[in-house]
Write a protein that holds these residues in place. Structure first.
Motif, PDB file in Angstrom:
ATOM      1  N   GLY A 181       0.813  -1.205   0.000  1.00  0.00           N
ATOM      2  CA  GLY A 181       0.000   0.000   0.000  1.00  0.00           C
ATOM      3  C   GLY A 181       0.846   1.255   0.000  1.00  0.00           C
ATOM      4  N   LYS A 182       0.196   2.394   0.204  1.00  0.00           N
ATOM      5  CA  LYS A 182       0.894   3.683   0.120  1.00  0.00           C
ATOM      6  C   LYS A 182       1.915   3.886   1.238  1.00  0.00           C
ATOM      7  N   ASP A 183       1.765   3.186   2.359  1.00  0.00           N
ATOM      8  CA  ASP A 183       2.688   3.314   3.493  1.00  0.00           C
ATOM      9  C   ASP A 183       3.666   2.145   3.582  1.00  0.00           C
ATOM     10  N   LYS A 184       3.878   1.432   2.471  1.00  0.00           N
ATOM     11  CA  LYS A 184       4.749   0.246   2.462  1.00  0.00           C
ATOM     12  C   LYS A 184       6.130   0.570   3.032  1.00  0.00           C
ATOM     13  N   GLY A 185       6.603  -0.305   3.940  1.00  0.00           N
ATOM     14  CA  GLY A 185       7.932  -0.138   4.518  1.00  0.00           C
ATOM     15  C   GLY A 185       7.946   0.660   5.802  1.00  0.00           C
ATOM     16  N   ARG A 186       6.881   1.403   6.096  1.00  0.00           N
ATOM     17  CA  ARG A 186       6.847   2.206   7.318  1.00  0.00           C
ATOM     18  C   ARG A 186       6.510   1.335   8.526  1.00  0.00           C
ATOM     19  N   THR A 187       6.972   1.762   9.696  1.00  0.00           N
ATOM     20  CA  THR A 187       6.688   1.028  10.925  1.00  0.00           C
ATOM     21  C   THR A 187       5.840   1.884  11.851  1.00  0.00           C
ATOM     22  N   GLY A 188       5.070   1.227  12.698  1.00  0.00           N
ATOM     23  CA  GLY A 188       4.224   1.927  13.652  1.00  0.00           C
ATOM     24  C   GLY A 188       3.777   0.980  14.746  1.00  0.00           C
ATOM     25  N   THR A 189       3.048   1.533  15.705  1.00  0.00           N
ATOM     26  CA  THR A 189       2.557   0.755  16.834  1.00  0.00           C
ATOM     27  C   THR A 189       1.067   0.508  16.670  1.00  0.00           C
ATOM     28  N   VAL A 190       0.644  -0.721  16.924  1.00  0.00           N
ATOM     29  CA  VAL A 190      -0.768  -1.080  16.808  1.00  0.00           C
ATOM     30  C   VAL A 190      -1.534  -0.442  17.967  1.00  0.00           C
ATOM     31  N   SER A 191      -2.568   0.359  17.631  1.00  0.00           N
ATOM     32  CA  SER A 191      -3.360   0.992  18.683  1.00  0.00           C
ATOM     33  C   SER A 191      -4.676   0.243  18.923  1.00  0.00           C
ATOM     34  N   GLN A 192      -5.124  -0.517  17.917  1.00  0.00           N
ATOM     35  CA  GLN A 192      -6.365  -1.284  18.075  1.00  0.00           C
ATOM     36  C   GLN A 192      -6.362  -2.464  17.123  1.00  0.00           C
TER      37      GLN A 192
END
Length: 106
Positions: free
Chosen positions: A17-28
């Protein structure tokens, strides 16, 4: 329902998708829908007309749900995407990164 491979608070990598490769924290996590919400990823914008509650109006930005298959848990060792397997350690069921063998929780 089996055991959850992705849980709230996990660090995840976006696979497509458009944010491929980005990392983040699952909030829900929404297991019934098969979706997750990741902070700062897949941000949607909603244009709001001025109203009684919001006299200014403007653009609301918020993270939209994305399919759980589009994210993978980030390996605790190197931060790259990895699959998760379950092992029993000290009588407790723990999640383990397949690539490095690092315990993700527990």
């Amino acid at each position: 329902m089996g055991a959850a491979k992705i849980k709230k608070g996990d660090s995840v990598v976006v696979l497509s998708g458009k944010d491929k490769g980005r990392t983040g924290t699952v909030s829900q996590v929404m297991p019934k829908d098969g979706k997750v919400i990741v902070e700062g990823i897949n941000v949607a914008a909603r244009h709001r007309k001025p109203s009684q509650q919001n006299p200014q109006g403007g653009i609301d930005r918020f993270p939209a749900p994305m399919d759980i298959c589009k994210v993978a848990v980030a390996d605790p060792k190197d931060g790259k995407a990895t699959r998760v397997r379950f092992e029993e350690k000290d009588g407790k069921k723990v999640r383990v990164a397949v690539k490095s063998g690092e315990v993700i929780d527990g």
